[in-house]
Design an enzyme around this catalytic site. Structure first.
Site, short mmCIF file in Angstrom:
data_model
loop_
_atom_site.label_atom_id
_atom_site.label_comp_id
_atom_site.label_asym_id
_atom_site.label_seq_id
_atom_site.Cartn_x
_atom_site.Cartn_y
_atom_site.Cartn_z
N ASP A 101 0.88 -1.17 -0.03
CA ASP A 101 -0.04 0.09 -0.06
C ASP A 101 0.71 1.34 -0.05
O ASP A 101 0.69 2.39 -0.63
CB ASP A 101 -0.90 0.03 1.25
CG ASP A 101 -2.33 -1.03 1.08
OD1 ASP A 101 -2.35 -1.36 -0.12
OD2 ASP A 101 -2.91 -1.23 2.01
N GLY A 102 1.93 1.23 0.59
CA GLY A 102 2.83 2.43 0.63
C GLY A 102 3.40 2.78 -0.36
O GLY A 102 3.44 4.10 -1.12
N ASN A 123 -5.02 8.53 1.86
CA ASN A 123 -5.20 7.97 3.16
C ASN A 123 -5.80 8.76 4.23
O ASN A 123 -6.70 8.79 4.77
CB ASN A 123 -3.88 7.39 3.48
CG ASN A 123 -4.00 5.77 3.52
OD1 ASN A 123 -4.78 5.30 2.73
ND2 ASN A 123 -3.01 5.07 3.90
N GLU A 124 -4.82 9.88 4.62
CA GLU A 124 -5.03 10.75 5.59
C GLU A 124 -4.10 11.93 5.67
O GLU A 124 -3.13 11.93 5.13
CB GLU A 124 -4.97 9.90 7.09
CG GLU A 124 -3.48 9.66 7.46
CD GLU A 124 -3.02 8.32 7.06
OE1 GLU A 124 -1.74 8.48 6.49
OE2 GLU A 124 -3.53 7.51 6.99
N THR A 174 -8.39 2.37 7.67
CA THR A 174 -8.05 1.23 8.11
C THR A 174 -6.50 1.45 8.33
O THR A 174 -5.89 0.27 8.77
CB THR A 174 -7.94 0.09 6.76
OG1 THR A 174 -7.30 0.69 5.76
CG2 THR A 174 -9.57 -0.13 6.74
N TYR A 199 -3.60 4.64 9.70
CA TYR A 199 -3.16 5.29 10.93
C TYR A 199 -4.57 5.39 11.93
O TYR A 199 -4.50 5.44 13.09
CB TYR A 199 -2.45 6.64 10.74
CG TYR A 199 -1.92 7.34 11.68
CD1 TYR A 199 -1.65 6.60 12.83
CD2 TYR A 199 -1.41 8.56 11.70
CE1 TYR A 199 -1.23 7.54 14.03
CE2 TYR A 199 -0.74 9.37 12.62
CZ TYR A 199 -0.59 8.89 13.82
OH TYR A 199 -0.27 9.43 15.18
N LYS A 243 -6.95 3.56 12.23
CA LYS A 243 -7.49 2.42 12.81
C LYS A 243 -6.64 2.28 14.32
O LYS A 243 -7.11 1.99 15.32
CB LYS A 243 -7.50 1.34 12.05
CG LYS A 243 -7.98 -0.05 12.86
CD LYS A 243 -8.14 -1.02 11.71
CE LYS A 243 -8.55 -2.43 12.45
NZ LYS A 243 -7.87 -2.70 13.39
N ALA A 282 -3.96 10.68 21.47
CA ALA A 282 -3.86 10.77 23.01
C ALA A 282 -4.23 12.15 23.46
O ALA A 282 -3.42 13.03 23.83
CB ALA A 282 -2.07 10.61 23.16
#
Length: 266
Positions: A51-52, A123-124, A163, A165, A167, A187
């Site tokens: 995926d990367g 992705n994000e 799905t 980071y 997740k 966090a």
């Protein structure tokens, strides 16, 4: 599908993969495909890796709206974006040639940093503190203040990026047929003085998310677009929206998003 016959192979070069790509090139050319040297000449962009590598192929080629992306894994690799492996390359060519393929459309998010250039993410986008100190971010939805976050950082993910980071930060896995984006905390600090929602939340594609970073001594956070860190040193604001841009990939039949999620995690 004669109008889609220009292939570009994207992969991290090493001797073993070079040899395999050479074999794939021969097979593709014998089936009437032309191998091109640049992504802007291709209408089918093939990534070889996990995926990367697929994310890098999409990013390096500029999130092409007029091209098909195909992910091929190598031995021992798996990927939620990759329907094929090196052993069924011929099957992929057969699908492309005989129009038996199904095209999957993945929504992407558009990110604007400091009111500057737009960046797309499959992705994000994430923003995190780089020092041992909480980062403070005002979170606005459609220009209305929602909360003030204090913690290690925030992740804004697409459905397929849910799905990744997201997740690992206890965000929800979202069906990519739902055009939306998700905000998840890393966090967060919650006590009698500071309070956030304390869970991820999902926004419709028509919403606008604004993250304003407060100047509290944490002036140089790191922002990541998919799997690349952005070199901007001082980040004041991040705007995230989702437009109609999509990444089109070739889908094997009977291999849905949830089939791949099950194989990967269950």
């Amino acid at each position: 599908m004669a109008h889609r016959n220009h292939l570009y192979f994207y992969y991290l070069k090493d001797e073993d993969t070079d040899e395999k790509v050479s074999q794939l090139t021969e097979v593709a050319q014998s089936n009437g495909y032309k191998i091109v040297d640049h992504t802007d000449e291709a209408n089918i962009i093939v990534s070889i890796g996990g995926d990367g590598t697929f994310l890098q192929a999409v990013r390096k080629s500029g999130f092409r709206q007029d091209a098909l992306y195909v992910g091929i894994t190598r031995e021992g690799e798996s990927g939620l974006y990759c329907d094929f492996n090196l052993d069924n390359f011929n099957e992929m060519l057969h699908l492309l040639m005989h129009e038996e393929l199904e095209v999957r459309r993945f929504p992407v998010i558009k990110t604007r940093i400091n009111n500057g250039t737009d960046h797309y993410c499959l992705n994000e986008v994430s923003i995190r503190s780089t020092i041992v100190k909480t980062i403070v971010i005002d979170v606005l939805i459609d220009d209305c203040h929602f909360e003030t976050f204090r913690g290690d950082g925030l992740i804004v993910s697409t459905p397929t990026g849910s799905t990744a980071y997201n997740k690992s930060a206890n965000g929800a896995v979202v069906d990519p047929l739902i055009p939306s984006f998700q905000v998840s905390e890393v966090a967060s600090l919650n006590n009698n003085q500071y309070r956030t929602l304390g869970s991820s939340f999902i926004l419709n594609k028509d919403r606008k998310l604004t993250l304003n970073i407060q100047s509290t001594g944490n002036d140089h956070p790191i922002i990541s677009l998919d799997n690349e860190a952005n070199p901007i040193r001082k980040i004041d604001s991040i705007e995230v929206e989702m437009d109609d841009a999509v990444i089109k990939t070739v889908k094997l039949k009977n291999n849905s998003f949830w089939d791949r999620v099950k194989r990967t995690f269950l």
